[in-house]
Design a protein around this motif. Structure first.
Motif, PDB file in Angstrom:
ATOM      1  N   ARG A  90     -41.489  35.954  19.763  1.00 47.49           N
ATOM      2  CA  ARG A  90     -40.300  36.816  19.904  1.00 47.49           C
ATOM      3  C   ARG A  90     -40.104  37.670  18.651  1.00 47.49           C
ATOM      4  O   ARG A  90     -39.796  38.857  18.735  1.00 47.49           O
ATOM      5  CB  ARG A  90     -39.046  35.968  20.161  1.00 47.49           C
ATOM      6  N   ALA A  91     -40.255  37.034  17.491  1.00 47.52           N
ATOM      7  CA  ALA A  91     -40.068  37.767  16.231  1.00 47.52           C
ATOM      8  C   ALA A  91     -41.113  38.877  16.096  1.00 47.52           C
ATOM      9  O   ALA A  91     -40.791  40.003  15.696  1.00 47.52           O
ATOM     10  CB  ALA A  91     -40.132  36.808  15.049  1.00 47.52           C
ATOM     11  N   LYS A  92     -42.341  38.579  16.445  1.00 51.76           N
ATOM     12  CA  LYS A  92     -43.407  39.591  16.341  1.00 51.76           C
ATOM     13  C   LYS A  92     -43.115  40.766  17.268  1.00 51.76           C
ATOM     14  O   LYS A  92     -43.269  41.927  16.879  1.00 51.76           O
ATOM     15  CB  LYS A  92     -44.754  38.953  16.657  1.00 51.76           C
ATOM     16  N   ARG A  93     -42.687  40.471  18.490  1.00 49.13           N
ATOM     17  CA  ARG A  93     -42.323  41.544  19.432  1.00 49.13           C
ATOM     18  C   ARG A  93     -41.142  42.365  18.913  1.00 49.13           C
ATOM     19  O   ARG A  93     -41.010  43.541  19.238  1.00 49.13           O
ATOM     20  CB  ARG A  93     -42.005  40.973  20.815  1.00 49.13           C
ATOM     21  N   ALA A  94     -40.273  41.740  18.100  1.00 50.65           N
ATOM     22  CA  ALA A  94     -39.117  42.436  17.526  1.00 50.65           C
ATOM     23  C   ALA A  94     -39.477  43.184  16.244  1.00 50.65           C
ATOM     24  O   ALA A  94     -38.600  43.735  15.590  1.00 50.65           O
ATOM     25  CB  ALA A  94     -37.994  41.437  17.259  1.00 50.65           C
ATOM     26  N   GLY A  95     -40.762  43.185  15.880  1.00 50.40           N
ATOM     27  CA  GLY A  95     -41.207  43.947  14.725  1.00 50.40           C
ATOM     28  C   GLY A  95     -41.328  43.165  13.431  1.00 50.40           C
ATOM     29  O   GLY A  95     -41.533  43.754  12.372  1.00 50.40           O
TER      30      GLY A  95
END
Length: 189
Positions: A90-95
Motif C-alpha cells: 500500500r505504501a509503495k502504491r502511495a509513492g
C-alpha cells in the motif's frame, strides 16, 4: 519534494530489532517508530494488562494515517504474517520508498534464550511455540519483501559481536558478504 519513506525493521522475536533502533537513533528515530511491543507495554502501564491485539490494531491505524498523510515512518515487525507485506505494498502504491532492515540469527534457539533473558529483566515474553512457528515464516516473508525494497540491509545478530552486515542493496541487485550465514543464503534470489 522528496518521497516519504516506510522503513521496516524485521526479524524474529528476540533477534535484536529494538536494540538496533535504540542503538541507531539518528538513523531510525527521525520519524515515528511504530513498535507493537512498546505500545503493548504502554497499554499495560495505562490499563494494567498488556493487550498485544489492541497494540497491533493501534499500529495499523496509525500506519494507515501516516500513509494517507504521506508521512515517513518506521515499523518494527516479526514479519511472520502478511500484514506488513500488504502495508509495504500500500505504501509503495502511495509513492513511498520502502527500506528494509532484516535481522536474522543462525538458530531460533538463540532467539528463545534472548527472550528468556529479556523476561528475567522485566521485559515481555513470547511463548516458545510462537517463536518456533514464526522463525521460518519470518524468513519466507522477507524473501517475498526483498524485491520491492528500494534499499535492504541484511544483518546477522547471532553472536555477541552484535549486528553484522551480511547483505545490502536493492532487490535483485543485492551485494552479499561472504561467508553468508545459512539463513541469509536462503534470501538470495
Amino acid at each position: 519534494m522528496s518521497r516519504p519513506v516506510l522503513t521496516i525493521i524485521a526479524g524474529s522475536n528476540g533477534c535484536g530489532k529494538s536494540t538496533l533502533t535504540r542503538g541507531a537513533r539518528e538513523e531510525f528515530q527521525q520519524n515515528p517508530v511504530l513498535d507493537p511491543d512498546a505500545i503493548a507495554k504502554s497499554l499495560q502501564a495505562t490499563y494494567g494488562s498488556p493487550s498485544n491485539i489492541e497494540a497491533g490494531k493501534q499500529v495499523l491505524r496509525i500506519a494507515e494515517e501516516l500513509i494517507e498523510n504521506r508521512q515517513s515512518f518506521t515499523v518494527e515487525t516479526t514479519l511472520s504474517g502478511g500484514t506488513y507485506l500488504r502495508m509495504a505494498d500500500r505504501a509503495k502504491r502511495a509513492g513511498f520508498d520502502i527500506r528494509v532492515f532484516f535481522i536474522g540469527t543462525t538458530s531460533v534457539e538463540i532467539n528463545i534464550e534472548r527472550v528468556k533473558a529479556r523476561v528475567r529483566k522485566g521485559g515481555h515474553d513470547v511463548p516458545e511455540e510462537d517463536q518456533r512457528r514464526r522463525y521460518p515464516r519470518t524468513l519466507a516473508n522477507m524473501k517475498k519483501l526483498l524485491p520491492s525494497a528500494g534499499f535492504a540491509g541484511i544483518l546477522d545478530n547471532s553472536t555477541p559481536k552484535g549486528h553484522t552486515v551480511v547483505g545490502y542493496g536493492v532487490g535483485a541487485n543485492m551485494h552479499w558478504i561472504e561467508p553468508l550465514p545459512d539463513w541469509a543464503a536462503g534470501l538470495r534470489t
